[in-house]
Scaffold this motif. Structure first.
Motif, mmCIF file in Angstrom:
data_model
loop_
_atom_site.group_PDB
_atom_site.id
_atom_site.type_symbol
_atom_site.label_atom_id
_atom_site.label_comp_id
_atom_site.label_asym_id
_atom_site.label_seq_id
_atom_site.Cartn_x
_atom_site.Cartn_y
_atom_site.Cartn_z
ATOM 1 N N LEU A 82 10.619 -20.301 1.633
ATOM 2 C CA LEU A 82 11.111 -21.666 1.522
ATOM 3 C C LEU A 82 10.869 -22.264 0.141
ATOM 4 O O LEU A 82 11.655 -23.076 -0.330
ATOM 5 N N LYS A 93 2.351 -21.801 6.077
ATOM 6 C CA LYS A 93 3.801 -21.708 5.903
ATOM 7 C C LYS A 93 4.560 -21.648 7.217
ATOM 8 O O LYS A 93 5.785 -21.715 7.234
ATOM 9 N N VAL A 94 3.851 -21.497 8.313
ATOM 10 C CA VAL A 94 4.473 -21.363 9.630
ATOM 11 C C VAL A 94 3.728 -22.235 10.614
ATOM 12 O O VAL A 94 2.494 -22.197 10.671
ATOM 13 N N SER A 99 7.356 -16.505 4.273
ATOM 14 C CA SER A 99 8.438 -17.470 4.098
ATOM 15 C C SER A 99 8.851 -17.531 2.644
ATOM 16 O O SER A 99 8.033 -17.376 1.746
ATOM 17 N N TRP A 143 13.194 -19.217 10.844
ATOM 18 C CA TRP A 143 14.398 -18.662 10.205
ATOM 19 C C TRP A 143 15.188 -19.870 9.720
ATOM 20 O O TRP A 143 16.042 -20.391 10.400
#
Length: 597
Positions: free
Chosen positions: A225, A285-286, A223, A308
């Protein structure tokens, strides 16, 4: 926007490496622009090329121009397309005149696709997707020639991975609407032979999966982010999530041969969804976001839910600056209102459908004891919502003269159904009490909850048993659904609905409609399931009048009423038509028109 009359020639000119600074950071040396070879020797120029991939998502994100005409890639409205999809599916009603809605209602997709204004799904997606394919092939033609003395390997891998990712993304989005398309894997020049046949569904998904596997193997991050340099760019998780979604679409009845079950594809879909779920079990992160449900859609840079992610810039309440343009609850800028059919999909708090004899649902006290997501997603009569002071309630009582609710002036900005969509609205986002407050809004293209839904559906279809697991997985289909239900405090799926695959299929499909409501899903789900004809054709949607009546438990009486839409949906509407000029321009005789058009 691209000149739609000659897409191939325009793409050649747009992507010519000597022509456009929006695609490349090209420096003007006197009267000469850099040559293509010079561009591919410049680290900054090469790094700018894949940013165009994100601009080709304008059909979804409705990217705005800044004062210099440049694209602000990280400041994206979620756009008119979200609104259109909710109207197409019937999940929302919109009384503002819009030609594309009327034409879709009539089943006239040929004329609908010629509408430019507020018509990204029927019009823009086609051109943006082919642009994406062209750019991906251009990058893949040159990226292997870039050496580490020009740029670090991690940057080379990022760009190459994005090319594979976005080529797959483009073909997936085309597939959802127009069916299978010739999979161009070569750089296109004037004179290139494009006359390839339409592949089968299995051939197309094999190419999509191959591209995504390439992307997964080389994209360097799960990611971005929280990455200052690469904020908003996609990593491995996005490719893995798209693989799950693409396989789910390919395995669904609208894609398979003769619309029959393809067990092999469902098995692949289950495995792909499990891969993402398994990743989430070890990644920070997910995963499913465990905080307040609303924060999934109103934080920047987002939460771990966004596989996404996409997000808006921080902003103050404004008629055109809140997600989907219909929800600025106290400015008269709503317009799109959930239909009664959406409301009825939310179960009772103990897990019964409201039409089940055991539900104890009260028609005249309908908003008590419902699925906790109902209170997060919908504004209804009596809902707590800060207007000017703590303790304010939404007032949707019907005006006896105009028939409109009393929460708005009499314009298209009213709630036309007796409901407003709350999802995506930050709690304190209204311009009466908080005129200077700024909030973030984000609407992930794919989020983690969808992976659990995909897994539950695929396992049930592949193995014919809600209690089955995918090979190597530690989660049953039922447990996958319970995971996303429990996360918001809802009860497990009742055992009465987990005894066989057919009963559980209905539960899974309802979960898609509830968990992902107002999230750009409903239309494509009823298309892929081939349930749209049954749900839409000559079936009008409903709203509710809310009339003062002291004899009722809540002091008002709820009366359902019908919107006479006279919808037309036939078998041919499961695929969009290809515009005749595009068939002629592409000069691909084997790219045949979709059935019935």
């Amino acid at each position: 926007m691209i000149n739609k009359k000659n897409i191939v020639l325009v793409l050649f000119s747009v992507f010519a490496l000597t022509a456009c600074e929006d695609y490349l950071d090209i420096e003007n040396t006197g009267s000469q622009l850099a040559t293509e070879d010079e561009v591919w020797q410049s680290r900054s120029a090469i790094n700018s090329i894949p940013l165009r991939f994100y601009d080709t998502m304008e059909w979804m994100a409705e990217i705005r121009l800044d004062s210099r005409g440049g694209l602000k890639r990280q400041e994206q409205e979620t756009g008119k397309n979200y609104g259109n999809i909710e109207v197409f599916s019937g999940d929302c009603i919109f009384l503002r005149p819009r030609a594309v809605h009327d034409l879709i209602y009539k089943g006239d997709y040929v004329q609908a696709q010629n509408q430019i204004f507020a018509n990204p799904d029927i019009n823009w997606v086609w051109y943006n997707s082919w642009e994406c394919v062209f750019l991906a092939n251009q990058i893949l033609d040159r990226i292997d020639g870039v050496t580490t003395d020009i740029m670090p390997q991690r940057e080379i891998d990022q760009i190459k991975g994005e090319a594979y990712l976005f080529r797959a993304f483009a073909y997936h989005e085309l597939h959802k609407r127009w069916g299978t398309m010739p999979y161009f894997k070569f750089r296109i020049f004037p004179g290139s032979d494009l006359n390839l046949p339409r592949p089968t569904n299995k051939e197309l998904i094999a190419d999509i999966v191959a591209d995504l596997d390439q992307a997964i193997a080389i994209l360097p991050e799960v990611s971005y982010l929280n990455d200052a340099e690469n904020m908003g760019r996609m990593g491995k998780a996005a490719a893995m999530a798209l693989k799950s979604r693409a396989l789910t679409i390919a395995a669904s009845p609208n894609s398979t041969l003769n619309n029959q079950k393809d067990t092999e594809l469902w098995e692949q879909a289950a495995a792909a969804a499990w891969d993402v779920i398994q990743l989430s079990q070890t990644s920070d992160k997910v995963g499913l976001y465990e905080g307040d449900y609303n924060e999934i859609f109103s934080t920047l840079p987002g939460t771990i839910e966004g596989l996404w992610p996409r997000f808006d810039a921080k902003k103050t309440p404004n008629i055109y600056q809140l997600t989907w343009q219909w929800q600025n609850v106290y400015s008269g800028a709503t317009g799109l209102s959930p239909s009664q059919e959406v409301i009825d999909r939310f179960e009772t708090a103990d897990g019964w459908p409201i039409n089940h004899p055991n539900s104890n649902y009260e028609e005249q006290n309908p908003y008590i004891n419902r699925d906790p997501r109902f209170y997060k997603d919908v504004l209804y009569h009596g809902a707590p919502w800060i207007k000017r002071a703590e303790g304010d309630l939404i007032d949707m009582r019907t005006d006896p003269t105009t028939g409109e609710d009393r929460s708005k002036p009499p314009t298209f900005g009213n709630s036309t159904t007796g409901y407003l969509a709350r999802k995506h609205i930050p709690e304190r986002f209204n311009r009466i009490q908080y005129p200077n407050r700024t909030e973030y809004t984000n609407a992930p293209y794919i989020r983690m909850a969808e992976m659990y839904l995909n897994y539950a559906e695929a396992v049930n279809e592949a193995y014919g048993n809600p209690s089955a697991t995918a090979p190597g997985a530690s989660l049953t289909a039922v447990e996958a659904l319970n995971t996303i239900r429990n996360r918001v405090g809802h009860v497990n799926v009742r055992p009465e609905f987990t005894a066989d695959a057919d009963a559980f299929r209905d539960v899974v499909r309802n979960e898609f409609r509830v968990e992902l409501c107002f999230e750009y899903h409903s239309w494509f789900d009823i298309l892929r399931w081939r349930t749209a004809k049954e749900e839409i054709h000559q079936n009008n949607k409903h709203g509710v009048f809310i009339i003062e009546d002291a004899s009722q438990p809540t002091g008002v009486r709820y009366e359902r009423f019908e919107f006479e839409q006279n919808r037309i949906f036939q078998d041919r509407h499961y695929r969009y038509p290809i515009r005749q000029p595009d068939l002629e321009i592409f000069e691909i005789p084997q790219l045949t028109q979709n059935p019935g058009w």
